[in-house]
Write an enzyme that holds these catalytic residues in place. Sequence first.
Site, PDB file in Angstrom:
ATOM      1  NE  ARG A  72     -29.748  26.934  -2.481  1.00  0.00           N
ATOM      2  CZ  ARG A  72     -28.749  26.653  -1.658  1.00  0.00           C
ATOM      3  NH1 ARG A  72     -28.591  27.332  -0.548  1.00  0.00           N
ATOM      4  NH2 ARG A  72     -27.903  25.695  -1.930  1.00  0.00           N
ATOM      5  NE  ARG A  92     -34.322  28.614   3.368  1.00  0.00           N
ATOM      6  CZ  ARG A  92     -33.721  27.633   4.043  1.00  0.00           C
ATOM      7  NH1 ARG A  92     -34.181  27.255   5.231  1.00  0.00           N
ATOM      8  NH2 ARG A  92     -32.654  27.026   3.554  1.00  0.00           N
ATOM      9  CG  ASP A 147     -36.295  20.885  -4.382  1.00  0.00           C
ATOM     10  OD1 ASP A 147     -36.014  19.668  -4.397  1.00  0.00           O
ATOM     11  OD2 ASP A 147     -35.723  21.696  -3.634  1.00  0.00           O
ATOM     12  CE1 TYR A 205     -30.707  15.853  -0.919  1.00  0.00           C
ATOM     13  CE2 TYR A 205     -30.123  16.290  -3.212  1.00  0.00           C
ATOM     14  CZ  TYR A 205     -30.191  16.698  -1.889  1.00  0.00           C
ATOM     15  OH  TYR A 205     -29.755  17.958  -1.527  1.00  0.00           O
TER      16      TYR A 205
END
Length: 367
Positions: free
Chosen positions: A37, A41, A86, A164
Amino acid sequence: TCSLLRSPKGFPKLKNDTFLRAARGEETEHTPVWCMRQAGRYLPEFRETRASQDFFATCRSPKLCCELTLQPLRRFPLDAAIIFSDILVVPQALGMEVIMVPGKGPTFTEPLKEVEDLLKLRQKVDVTAELGYVFQAITLTRHSLEGKVPLIGFSGAPWTLMSYMIEGGGSTTMAKAKSWLYRHPEASHRLLRLLADVIIDYLVGQVAAGAQALQLFESHAGHLGPELFQDFTLPYIRDIAQAVKSKLKEEALPLVPMIIFAKDAHYALRDLAHAGYEVVGLDWTIRPQEARAQIGKDVTLQGNLDPCALYAPKEKIGELVKKMLEGFGTQRYIANLGHGLYPDMNPEHVGAFVEAVHAHSRHINKH
């Protein structure tokens, strides 16, 4: 720099191949380092680029994926880039709808509830038609990197994606997905097989597009114990490595190093060492020496600083990195965090981590 879609041919010459050499077990002057990552962000420029766009719309824009992939490399002397994408693009390719809900994360509008729901999934997936945007992003990014560092492609592994698809999003227990393994073993294997087949084509397609290494994320391995892992996870992890390699050979594509990262799966390290991957990624819950003892000398290790260590003062980060390098040794090793960077982390501390790996590993190598 992320303009013009160019062909997956005539890529710029690679200037820094330290990461690839370490992955293949060759000697390196310093220990290579990248972060899971790293395009994330915690970078203000990432938040700015992402602000106006829906998350999955960003994933579908090769130009934006390229820009986000390059951002951390403009700031830090990282030894590899990983394509911005993703893991849930694979369930999307199977026909499931996934949306990103602010404050909640990825959410499936119609998760799999009954075995019959498997019939709603595409049984044959044309990965170029469904995931071609990822291939375009890889080709574009590979050109835009100008040979600075290698580009890593990736996919989620079958069990993580299955969990998921059944849970409909994140879960602390994975109880719905695990109940399938106990109640519907045959249907679970059908779903895992379907996912593995798509993942194999997807990974091969990423190499054809320009990826120079591949990482398989089994992020939810920690929810399983040795038995379930042995039955429902390991066979597919092994098969993916084997099938990807044989297809790369058949298609005369480069045999790129492959990394398996099964989070919280210390119970399976010995098995993972023999699963056909050049590199085994580790989370932060295992001592370097123990991991090395279980995995042996023929596989490169990757990891495993606790991501939260980056909240420490910079000097402390340096000490922790030094200790980690002494534990793993500087060779046959790729430094990384034991999981991804968190959104509230200070970019300067990420820089301190990267620089500490380079400085301490060079020092250890000299002495």
